[in-house]
Design a protein around this motif. Sequence first.
Motif, short mmCIF file in Angstrom:
data_model
loop_
_atom_site.label_atom_id
_atom_site.label_comp_id
_atom_site.label_asym_id
_atom_site.label_seq_id
_atom_site.Cartn_x
_atom_site.Cartn_y
_atom_site.Cartn_z
N VAL A 34 0.83 -1.20 0.00
CA VAL A 34 0.00 0.00 0.00
C VAL A 34 0.86 1.25 0.00
O VAL A 34 0.36 2.36 -0.21
N ARG A 35 2.18 1.09 0.25
CA ARG A 35 3.09 2.24 0.22
C ARG A 35 3.63 2.51 -1.17
O ARG A 35 4.39 3.46 -1.38
N ASP A 36 3.28 1.66 -2.13
CA ASP A 36 3.67 1.88 -3.53
C ASP A 36 2.64 2.81 -4.16
O ASP A 36 1.60 2.38 -4.65
N THR A 37 2.93 4.11 -4.11
CA THR A 37 1.96 5.10 -4.57
C THR A 37 1.57 4.88 -6.02
O THR A 37 0.40 5.03 -6.40
N GLY A 38 2.54 4.54 -6.87
CA GLY A 38 2.25 4.31 -8.27
C GLY A 38 1.24 3.19 -8.46
O GLY A 38 0.31 3.30 -9.27
N ALA A 39 1.41 2.10 -7.70
CA ALA A 39 0.48 0.97 -7.81
C ALA A 39 -0.90 1.36 -7.29
O ALA A 39 -1.93 0.96 -7.88
#
Length: 519
Positions: free
Chosen positions: A24-29
């Motif tokens: 959830v910390r992968d902003t792009g994803a």
Amino acid sequence: MSTDAMGAHAAVCPAARLLPQGSVRDTGAVLAGARAVVAEARGDRQRRAEVGEVLLHVLTHGHDARPRVAEAITVLTPEQVPAARALLAGYLADRNVDPNALRGDPWWDENPPEHERLYTLVALTLLDRSYLGAAEDAYRAVGAHTAAGTATAYALLGPEHESEAVARLSSVIADEPAGSVVGAVRALLTLGLDADAADAVRACMTRGVVLAGLVRPLNTASPRVLPDLIEAELRALMETPGWHLAERGKDDPDTASEVLSCGAEYGERVAAALWQLVESDVREPEYRWRAAVRLGLLSPAERERAVGFLEAAGVVDPEAPRGMVGTPALAEGEWVEVQGAVAAAWRRIELQLAERFPQFAVHLGGPATPAEIAACEAELGFGLPPAFVASCLIHRSVGFGGWVTRMCPHDDIRQLPENRDGQVMMNDGWTSDTPDDEIRQDRGGRQGWVPLVGDTGTECDVLDLEPAAAGRYGQIVNLDHGCPNGVQSPGWLELLERFADDLEADRYVLDQDSDLTLR
């Protein structure tokens, strides 16, 4: 993704509703997931509202995520713009309510990082153009390091702002220290300015700036910049092999494997770089052996040839089983004399500290057992100096409530092998000091350097169990970023006796920071 599926993935963070898997910390994803859900939802206002609520939450994930999230809100869920603007304006007005603000330390409270305000201002500008002037002023006022790190966010404000950011990046690359330069080159790559990035990489190599890890996986880099990135990666491998060669026994990606993944045509260049490390007689043995093992990526025969070269050259394999390196031999009478001298020094020290500085915290451990000392020596692979052994038989650890000039504390004897292993791992083989006859005659760390206290950052005092020819076994050496600062004391007994002498001569004062310093 259906509404039920969105709910099923909402574990702790609401952003999980947008991700079938991943962090959830992968902003792009997360943003890609939001776009997919909105596209699928079409006229479903409820599902779009759910996405908007999640994006509002993602604004709290970190300052650097805010500009991209704000941009997504304006496109995907514009009805959430007023709520997003109010949230960020509140953070800007009072950083104490910002969940991402660095605080808890008076220094941060008085000197908030530049990037905090700038990222929030850029995000606000994407939501409300009335903040544009404040964002422009903030970007133009920040230092080089922050300007490089925030350039891709600032470029979101429009073509003119992207041009301004690129001009600032070019200035950073030309004139600023390496730490800022790396961020600036990475920003050019992120902006997709491959030609500019290639020019920047070449300029950095001309300046002698070490560049590595700018694109991972390396084989995903644009063909326009890949050759220059590979050249920079191989130069970094030669400069700092400890950072760029995988540890033996671990199948981690490293510079060699990343470059080889870009095509068989790079095999000869990787082999040449690794062989240069293998054959270098000024490199730490550990890195020469690592390079030999990594030649196995090219072929088993190449690895065996390199191993054979090192064995024939007499380069000791630090990971090979070996007997313990012994301390200088002492006759029985000499050992008794050392024990007596150490005990006398400790009596003097404890008496003086109690009489002169009763308010100064002193933490002296109980006696270590001979079995514990033997276990420590076995783990280290070195015998401990007799005076240090005699001291540990009295106090297994030495600690103070503050700094003491010209005296070294030390961790519990059971901790010392771990301290040593940590020091060896941190040292990357590059040092700027000049070899000498007393400490070492080449570069790189030593298995026989045992930090007396672990987790001290970049500077520590070590018990030197692997001195150069003119040095003394057990001398105390200060290291700064892995570089020796000279011998602090010829041995542990001399250190104790000097401390006792200084105390008895009333040379110490307890200062306002509760440190014992010399008058």
